[in-house]
Design a protein around this motif. Structure first.
Motif, PDB file in Angstrom:
ATOM      1  N   VAL A  92       0.825  -1.209   0.000  1.00  0.00           N
ATOM      2  CA  VAL A  92       0.000   0.000   0.000  1.00  0.00           C
ATOM      3  C   VAL A  92       0.860   1.260   0.000  1.00  0.00           C
ATOM      4  CG1 VAL A  92      -1.704   1.318   1.295  1.00  0.00           C
ATOM      5  CG2 VAL A  92      -1.948  -1.168   1.094  1.00  0.00           C
ATOM      6  N   ALA A  93       1.895   1.289   0.839  1.00  0.00           N
ATOM      7  CA  ALA A  93       2.716   2.493   0.954  1.00  0.00           C
ATOM      8  C   ALA A  93       3.480   2.781  -0.329  1.00  0.00           C
ATOM      9  CB  ALA A  93       3.683   2.362   2.126  1.00  0.00           C
ATOM     10  N   LEU A  94       4.043   1.762  -0.945  1.00  0.00           N
ATOM     11  CA  LEU A  94       4.798   1.979  -2.174  1.00  0.00           C
ATOM     12  C   LEU A  94       3.879   2.335  -3.335  1.00  0.00           C
ATOM     13  CD1 LEU A  94       7.541  -0.792  -1.937  1.00  0.00           C
ATOM     14  CD2 LEU A  94       7.794   1.680  -1.570  1.00  0.00           C
ATOM     15  N   ALA A  95       2.697   1.724  -3.388  1.00  0.00           N
ATOM     16  CA  ALA A  95       1.728   2.089  -4.421  1.00  0.00           C
ATOM     17  C   ALA A  95       1.290   3.542  -4.252  1.00  0.00           C
ATOM     18  CB  ALA A  95       0.525   1.157  -4.361  1.00  0.00           C
ATOM     19  N   ALA A  96       1.074   3.961  -3.014  1.00  0.00           N
ATOM     20  CA  ALA A  96       0.689   5.347  -2.756  1.00  0.00           C
ATOM     21  C   ALA A  96       1.817   6.301  -3.132  1.00  0.00           C
ATOM     22  CB  ALA A  96       0.326   5.519  -1.281  1.00  0.00           C
ATOM     23  N   THR A  97       3.050   5.877  -2.922  1.00  0.00           N
ATOM     24  CA  THR A  97       4.201   6.697  -3.299  1.00  0.00           C
ATOM     25  C   THR A  97       4.236   6.919  -4.806  1.00  0.00           C
ATOM     26  OG1 THR A  97       5.545   6.039  -1.407  1.00  0.00           O
ATOM     27  CG2 THR A  97       6.734   6.751  -3.371  1.00  0.00           C
ATOM     28  N   LEU A  98       4.057   5.864  -5.584  1.00  0.00           N
ATOM     29  CA  LEU A  98       4.056   6.011  -7.031  1.00  0.00           C
ATOM     30  C   LEU A  98       2.906   6.897  -7.500  1.00  0.00           C
ATOM     31  CD1 LEU A  98       4.935   2.382  -8.199  1.00  0.00           C
ATOM     32  CD2 LEU A  98       6.446   4.381  -8.084  1.00  0.00           C
ATOM     33  N   ALA A  99       1.737   6.754  -6.875  1.00  0.00           N
ATOM     34  CA  ALA A  99       0.590   7.586  -7.237  1.00  0.00           C
ATOM     35  C   ALA A  99       0.852   9.051  -6.918  1.00  0.00           C
ATOM     36  CB  ALA A  99      -0.662   7.095  -6.511  1.00  0.00           C
ATOM     37  N   ALA A 100       1.430   9.301  -5.752  1.00  0.00           N
ATOM     38  CA  ALA A 100       1.740  10.682  -5.363  1.00  0.00           C
ATOM     39  C   ALA A 100       2.798  11.282  -6.279  1.00  0.00           C
ATOM     40  CB  ALA A 100       2.218  10.712  -3.911  1.00  0.00           C
ATOM     41  N   ASP A 130      16.295  18.695  -6.286  1.00  0.00           N
ATOM     42  CA  ASP A 130      15.091  19.464  -6.588  1.00  0.00           C
ATOM     43  C   ASP A 130      14.218  19.629  -5.341  1.00  0.00           C
ATOM     44  OD1 ASP A 130      12.294  19.957  -7.447  1.00  0.00           O
ATOM     45  OD2 ASP A 130      13.115  19.733  -9.463  1.00  0.00           O
ATOM     46  N   PRO A 131      13.937  20.861  -4.914  1.00  0.00           N
ATOM     47  CA  PRO A 131      13.111  21.061  -3.715  1.00  0.00           C
ATOM     48  C   PRO A 131      11.709  20.478  -3.841  1.00  0.00           C
ATOM     49  CG  PRO A 131      14.276  23.091  -4.294  1.00  0.00           C
ATOM     50  CD  PRO A 131      14.477  22.144  -5.441  1.00  0.00           C
ATOM     51  N   HIS A 132      11.137  20.531  -5.045  1.00  0.00           N
ATOM     52  CA  HIS A 132       9.798  19.954  -5.244  1.00  0.00           C
ATOM     53  C   HIS A 132       9.827  18.442  -5.057  1.00  0.00           C
ATOM     54  CE1 HIS A 132       5.850  19.114  -6.795  1.00  0.00           C
ATOM     55  NE2 HIS A 132       6.338  18.477  -7.851  1.00  0.00           N
ATOM     56  N   HIS A 133      10.806  17.790  -5.647  1.00  0.00           N
ATOM     57  CA  HIS A 133      10.941  16.347  -5.469  1.00  0.00           C
ATOM     58  C   HIS A 133      11.128  16.011  -3.989  1.00  0.00           C
ATOM     59  CE1 HIS A 133      12.561  15.725  -9.858  1.00  0.00           C
ATOM     60  NE2 HIS A 133      11.348  16.258  -9.817  1.00  0.00           N
ATOM     61  N   ALA A 134      11.952  16.808  -3.324  1.00  0.00           N
ATOM     62  CA  ALA A 134      12.225  16.552  -1.904  1.00  0.00           C
ATOM     63  C   ALA A 134      10.956  16.681  -1.065  1.00  0.00           C
ATOM     64  CB  ALA A 134      13.295  17.512  -1.391  1.00  0.00           C
ATOM     65  N   ALA A 135      10.120  17.663  -1.382  1.00  0.00           N
ATOM     66  CA  ALA A 135       8.877  17.844  -0.630  1.00  0.00           C
ATOM     67  C   ALA A 135       7.937  16.659  -0.833  1.00  0.00           C
ATOM     68  CB  ALA A 135       8.195  19.143  -1.058  1.00  0.00           C
ATOM     69  N   VAL A 136       7.845  16.175  -2.068  1.00  0.00           N
ATOM     70  CA  VAL A 136       7.018  15.003  -2.346  1.00  0.00           C
ATOM     71  C   VAL A 136       7.572  13.791  -1.604  1.00  0.00           C
ATOM     72  CG1 VAL A 136       6.219  13.434  -4.153  1.00  0.00           C
ATOM     73  CG2 VAL A 136       6.284  15.897  -4.589  1.00  0.00           C
ATOM     74  N   ALA A 151       6.773  13.798   2.139  1.00  0.00           N
ATOM     75  CA  ALA A 151       5.387  13.413   2.401  1.00  0.00           C
ATOM     76  C   ALA A 151       5.206  11.903   2.244  1.00  0.00           C
ATOM     77  CB  ALA A 151       4.451  14.169   1.458  1.00  0.00           C
ATOM     78  N   ASN A 152       5.805  11.333   1.215  1.00  0.00           N
ATOM     79  CA  ASN A 152       5.699   9.891   1.004  1.00  0.00           C
ATOM     80  C   ASN A 152       6.352   9.104   2.144  1.00  0.00           C
ATOM     81  OD1 ASN A 152       4.350  10.113  -1.475  1.00  0.00           O
ATOM     82  ND2 ASN A 152       6.250  10.157  -2.644  1.00  0.00           N
ATOM     83  N   ILE A 153       7.499   9.566   2.568  1.00  0.00           N
ATOM     84  CA  ILE A 153       8.229   8.892   3.652  1.00  0.00           C
ATOM     85  C   ILE A 153       7.434   8.968   4.947  1.00  0.00           C
ATOM     86  CG2 ILE A 153      10.303   9.042   5.080  1.00  0.00           C
ATOM     87  CD1 ILE A 153      11.704  10.054   2.409  1.00  0.00           C
ATOM     88  N   ALA A 154       6.843  10.123   5.212  1.00  0.00           N
ATOM     89  CA  ALA A 154       6.019  10.267   6.416  1.00  0.00           C
ATOM     90  C   ALA A 154       4.790   9.363   6.332  1.00  0.00           C
ATOM     91  CB  ALA A 154       5.593  11.726   6.585  1.00  0.00           C
TER      92      ALA A 154
END
Length: 227
Positions: free
Chosen positions: A28-36, A97-103, A106-109
């Motif tokens: 679930v977490a990895l699928a949500a990461t790819l979706a995000a 990239d700051p945008h990538h880092a922000a995403v 959120a995914n890691i959290a």
């Protein structure tokens, strides 16, 4: 030599999906990461699920308590690696990239790993130099998956921040066979060829490289141990 096409092969992709269904299952977490990542407009260049599981297993086999990742993107590989950490373990991941880092944050959290992962933003070569000056390390495992032009510099930093027994993994080192061409115009290929030369000549490294096929087509990774 012309860079060969790296078109998806349906058989390769089907085998990847078979392996994933039998040995990995839904995540679930990895699928949500790819979706995000897709929703945020990040490029679709994350490691494949079977490769993410390989990173996880290599980190566990190495007994890694401290992991360094060069190239975060949206945090997919970061999550795979961080899940291998024991209690008290930590992972530092570097993203330009700051945008990538922000995403990624959120995914890691969302994956429940924020307490053991630190995302640092900026040019990786500068961050790595600051880490060396601060005496950070040693890291038990280093995963390099960033701009290929910087591969040799990242390798040298990994050695400086490592110790005897540190595992170093570098992704995307076959590039659909383009590494065979010494006159290839792509700087990413030139950077990868320079990596092979640097690793092969380094007296403290024992290494090999493995070709891979699958949903990410034809590529490979380099695996080295600091002696």
């Amino acid at each position: 030599m012309v860079d060969p096409p790296n078109r998806p092969d349906q058989g390769f992709a089907a085998v990847d999906r078979y392996i994933e269904s039998k040995l990995i299952g839904a995540d679930v977490a990895l699928a949500a990461t790819l979706a995000a990542n897709a929703a945020a407009g990040l490029p679709d260049i994350d490691v494949a699920p079977v490769q993410g599981r390989l990173l996880h297993l290599l980190a566990r086999m190495a007994g890694a308590r401290r992991i360094l990742e060069v190239g975060t993107l949206g945090g997919y590989s970061t999550i795979c690696l961080a899940r291998a950490l024991p209690d008290g373990g930590s992972l530092v991941t570097l993203e330009l990239d700051p945008h990538h880092a922000a995403v990624a944050r959120a995914n890691i959290a969302q994956a429940g790993l924020a307490d053991r992962v630190e995302v640092r933003v900026g040019p990786a070569i500068d961050t790595l130099a600051a880490m060396q000056s601060a005496g950070e390390g040693p890291f038990d495992l280093v995963f390099i998956d960033a701009d290929k032009q910087g591969n040799v510099a990242y390798l040298n930093a990994a050695i400086a921040l490592g110790r005897p027994g540190t595992t170093i993994i570098v992704d995307n080192v076959v590039r659909a066979g383009a590494i065979l061409d010494p006159d290839h115009p792509d700087d990413r290929v030139r950077g990868t060829r320079a990596l092979f030369d640097a690793v092969g000549a380094h007296p403290r490294l024992t290494a090999t490289a493995i070709q891979t096929v699958g949903v990410k087509h034809w590529d490979g990774f380099l695996l080295a141990l600091i002696d």
